[in-house]
Design an enzyme around this catalytic site. Sequence first.
Site, short mmCIF file in Angstrom:
data_model
loop_
_atom_site.label_atom_id
_atom_site.label_comp_id
_atom_site.label_asym_id
_atom_site.label_seq_id
_atom_site.Cartn_x
_atom_site.Cartn_y
_atom_site.Cartn_z
N ARG A 48 73.41 -58.65 2.15
CA ARG A 48 73.32 -57.40 1.39
C ARG A 48 71.95 -56.75 1.51
NH1 ARG A 48 74.73 -59.75 -4.36
NH2 ARG A 48 73.06 -61.06 -3.56
N LYS A 155 78.10 -76.95 3.34
CA LYS A 155 78.34 -77.73 2.13
C LYS A 155 77.76 -76.99 0.93
CE LYS A 155 75.72 -80.86 0.54
NZ LYS A 155 74.38 -81.04 -0.06
N ASP A 184 78.11 -81.32 8.00
CA ASP A 184 77.37 -82.29 7.19
C ASP A 184 76.15 -82.64 8.02
OD1 ASP A 184 76.28 -84.75 6.22
OD2 ASP A 184 78.09 -84.99 5.03
N HIS A 185 74.99 -82.14 7.62
CA HIS A 185 73.87 -82.23 8.56
C HIS A 185 73.42 -83.66 8.81
CE1 HIS A 185 71.22 -82.39 5.01
NE2 HIS A 185 70.27 -82.83 5.82
N LYS A 189 71.90 -85.93 12.57
CA LYS A 189 70.62 -86.63 12.72
C LYS A 189 70.73 -87.63 13.87
CE LYS A 189 69.16 -86.28 7.91
NZ LYS A 189 67.86 -85.63 7.90
N GLU A 223 64.85 -89.78 -2.01
CA GLU A 223 63.97 -88.63 -1.78
C GLU A 223 62.83 -88.67 -2.77
OE1 GLU A 223 66.09 -84.83 -0.48
OE2 GLU A 223 67.39 -85.63 -2.04
N ASP A 242 76.05 -83.67 -4.64
CA ASP A 242 75.11 -83.13 -3.66
C ASP A 242 74.95 -84.07 -2.46
OD1 ASP A 242 73.11 -81.22 -2.82
OD2 ASP A 242 71.57 -82.66 -3.41
N HIS A 247 76.96 -86.96 2.50
CA HIS A 247 76.09 -87.71 3.42
C HIS A 247 76.30 -89.22 3.35
CE1 HIS A 247 74.43 -83.81 3.66
NE2 HIS A 247 73.52 -83.91 2.72
N LYS A 347 66.62 -88.32 -6.47
CA LYS A 347 65.44 -87.48 -6.28
C LYS A 347 64.29 -88.07 -7.07
CE LYS A 347 67.66 -83.26 -4.89
NZ LYS A 347 67.39 -83.28 -3.43
P1 NDP Z 1 70.84 -68.59 -0.74
O1 NDP Z 1 70.99 -68.70 -2.22
O2 NDP Z 1 69.49 -68.35 -0.17
O3 NDP Z 1 71.88 -67.48 -0.26
C1 NDP Z 1 72.03 -67.01 1.06
C2 NDP Z 1 72.25 -65.52 1.07
O4 NDP Z 1 73.52 -65.21 0.53
C3 NDP Z 1 71.25 -64.79 0.23
O5 NDP Z 1 70.11 -64.49 0.97
C4 NDP Z 1 71.99 -63.56 -0.23
O6 NDP Z 1 71.69 -62.51 0.65
C5 NDP Z 1 73.45 -63.92 -0.08
N1 NDP Z 1 74.07 -63.93 -1.41
C6 NDP Z 1 73.66 -64.66 -2.46
N2 NDP Z 1 74.43 -64.40 -3.54
C7 NDP Z 1 75.32 -63.47 -3.15
C8 NDP Z 1 76.38 -62.79 -3.81
N3 NDP Z 1 76.67 -63.03 -5.09
N4 NDP Z 1 77.09 -61.90 -3.12
C9 NDP Z 1 76.84 -61.65 -1.82
N5 NDP Z 1 75.83 -62.27 -1.13
C10 NDP Z 1 75.09 -63.16 -1.80
O7 NDP Z 1 71.52 -69.88 -0.14
P2 NDP Z 1 70.97 -70.86 0.97
O8 NDP Z 1 70.57 -70.08 2.16
O9 NDP Z 1 70.03 -71.81 0.36
O10 NDP Z 1 72.30 -71.69 1.28
C11 NDP Z 1 73.41 -71.15 1.93
C12 NDP Z 1 74.49 -72.20 2.00
O11 NDP Z 1 74.00 -73.32 2.72
C13 NDP Z 1 74.91 -72.75 0.64
O12 NDP Z 1 76.27 -73.04 0.69
C14 NDP Z 1 74.10 -74.03 0.50
O13 NDP Z 1 74.73 -74.96 -0.34
C15 NDP Z 1 74.08 -74.51 1.94
N6 NDP Z 1 72.96 -75.38 2.23
C16 NDP Z 1 71.67 -74.92 2.10
C17 NDP Z 1 70.61 -75.74 2.42
C18 NDP Z 1 69.21 -75.24 2.34
O14 NDP Z 1 68.30 -75.97 2.77
N7 NDP Z 1 68.98 -74.04 1.83
C19 NDP Z 1 70.82 -77.13 2.90
C20 NDP Z 1 72.20 -77.50 3.03
C21 NDP Z 1 73.22 -76.64 2.70
P3 NDP Z 1 71.65 -60.99 0.14
O15 NDP Z 1 71.11 -61.00 -1.25
O16 NDP Z 1 70.76 -60.34 1.14
O17 NDP Z 1 73.06 -60.58 0.23
C1 BG6 Z 2 71.04 -81.58 1.25
C2 BG6 Z 2 70.97 -81.65 -0.25
O1 BG6 Z 2 72.36 -81.63 1.68
O2 BG6 Z 2 70.34 -82.69 1.79
C3 BG6 Z 2 69.53 -81.69 -0.73
O3 BG6 Z 2 71.61 -80.51 -0.80
C4 BG6 Z 2 68.77 -82.79 -0.05
O4 BG6 Z 2 69.48 -81.85 -2.14
C5 BG6 Z 2 68.96 -82.72 1.45
O5 BG6 Z 2 67.40 -82.66 -0.38
C6 BG6 Z 2 68.36 -83.94 2.12
O6 BG6 Z 2 68.41 -83.77 3.51
P1 BG6 Z 2 67.32 -84.48 4.46
O7 BG6 Z 2 67.73 -84.07 5.82
O8 BG6 Z 2 65.99 -83.96 4.03
O9 BG6 Z 2 67.46 -85.95 4.20
#
Ligand code: NDP
Ligand code: BG6
Length: 496
Positions: A48, A155, A184-185, A189, A223, A242, A247, A347
């Site tokens: 957005r 996830k 599933d990252h 690994k 962690e 989580d 994992h 954690k």
């Molecule tokens: P964010 O909360 O940063 O959201 C990603 C983007 O989605 C935002 O930048 C936003 O962009 C858009 N967004 C958020 N809410 C809404 C909404 N209500 N409607 C429309 N667009 C929306 O999430 P992450 O990037 O942290 O995570 C994304 C996915 O990846 C999740 O499912 C998370 O569980 C998974 N994940 C994340 C990890 C991480 O390290 N961050 C690790 C493992 C999994 P904008 O506002 O520009 O639309």
């Molecule tokens: C993510 C969890 O899937 O894995 C986090 O949402 C967690 O809470 C992370 O910290 C751990 O990943 P890694 O690769 O750092 O062991």
Amino acid sequence: MPSVDEPFTLIIFGASGDLTRRKLMPALFALYAARTLPEPFAIVGVARTEMSTDEFRRRMRDAIVEFGRVQPPSDIVWERFARTLFYLPGNPKDPELYPRLQRFLEEIERGRSGPENRLFYCATPPSLYDDIVEHLGAARLARGRDGWTRIVVEKPFGQDDDTARALNRQLARVFREEQIYRIDHYLGKETVQNLLVFRFANGIFEPLWNRNHVAHIQITVAESIGVETRGAYYEEAGALRDMMQNHLLQVLCLIAMEPPVTFDAAPVREEKNKVLQAIRPIDRTQVAEVALRGQYGPGFVEGKHVVGYREEKGVARDSRTETYAALKLFVDNWRWAGVPFYLRTGKRLAKRVSEIVIQFRRTPHMIFRRQPTGAGPNHLVLRIQPGEGIALTVAAKVPGPELHLAPVTLDFRYGEVFGGQPPEAYERLLLDAIHGDATLYARGDWVEQAWAILAPVLEAWRESDAPLPVYEAGSWGPPEADTFITGWDGWAWRNP
Ligand code: NDP
Ligand code: BG6
């Protein structure tokens, strides 16, 4: 059918977010710099936030500099990569976005020879997955004119077995199973993949890998970090959802599975599913015996004072969300009958370490009973991170005139032997999705089954009003964790 050298377009929903910045873009750049991405390709970010393609390129460069394993080595390489990046502002919830996206993609792909291969990536909050899938289907974006179309789903995949099943059904309405990549990252690994190589490319361990020789198995994913900026998400999730559901259960499957016929997606995933099917269902009335939870209080981690979970941003002051979870599971099959699998994750524990301990049985008769010994039964440690490696502990005689025994460790470190930094999990997984190899991705029924295994624990914990054990940040979890494992034959957690 793996497709290797064909053009493709990757479309990331949620491209302004944390995952794209921290993981996806650095991984894509590392793949590009190593010349492993099929070319030509394009990467289209959708979110957005209003920004131009130029602004998106600038932000992605900053992200790679901040988080990348591989840094932009020269302006020329960066410029070439940057030309593949595009940005389309729009709300993934809005059906109007998708015809616009179709035209945007056609424009980018025009003049490119080869099939129309597209990989959609859901990197938004999970509440948006349903909408994205539905709108892709309605706009006929789920089936390419020629070439392949795939979708990666991040996830958490659902919140429980019902929601996971509903998401699977929604995906199945629009995509065929072979188009769906549930990520599933942990499976990406290097050392997790090495578990399979260790087990199935070496003949000497397999004869020992069963109930006749193994006393128990520990899987630890500890962690030292807290919930950081993700308090709001974590309040809904907790350690069981989580980490454990995905994992740790994935790792358990790799440790416990039978040898697949070949290293291909179908046989590998089939064998992993059989492990889940063999896990003894948890009796709702016995949850307290097989599951333990805890929440971190304040304490010291790596010499620094840290606040307790309830004081973290986005967390309720009376939160009952667990930040530590331990399980005792049994795999009721011919190979593992009676062998407990202890899983724990948390954690703000003493250190960051992920490892598997295969604890072998004691010798049937100890002839050195009268000699001083610090050596216990053999154990094998498969270290996932950090310091990836394999260590086998055996008893040895301490040099000298007397017969003293001590444990010694045969230690192998990947870093020392192969050098360099291993690729990030997302590099491997993104490349696999582009190549059409789903071996390291979760199958729909695996995810549902994993939720079903945990359902009695989730339910019991939700309904219980017993106080949550609190553990000091920087410790190895609640004190109850020790008796949780010693209750069984006097064993102890290995706290490295
Ligand atoms: P964010 O909360 O940063 O959201 C990603 C983007 O989605 C935002 O930048 C936003 O962009 C858009 N967004 C958020 N809410 C809404 C909404 N209500 N409607 C429309 N667009 C929306 O999430 P992450 O990037 O942290 O995570 C994304 C996915 O990846 C999740 O499912 C998370 O569980 C998974 N994940 C994340 C990890 C991480 O390290 N961050 C690790 C493992 C999994 P904008 O506002 O520009 O639309
Ligand atoms: C993510 C969890 O899937 O894995 C986090 O949402 C967690 O809470 C992370 O910290 C751990 O990943 P890694 O690769 O750092 O062991």
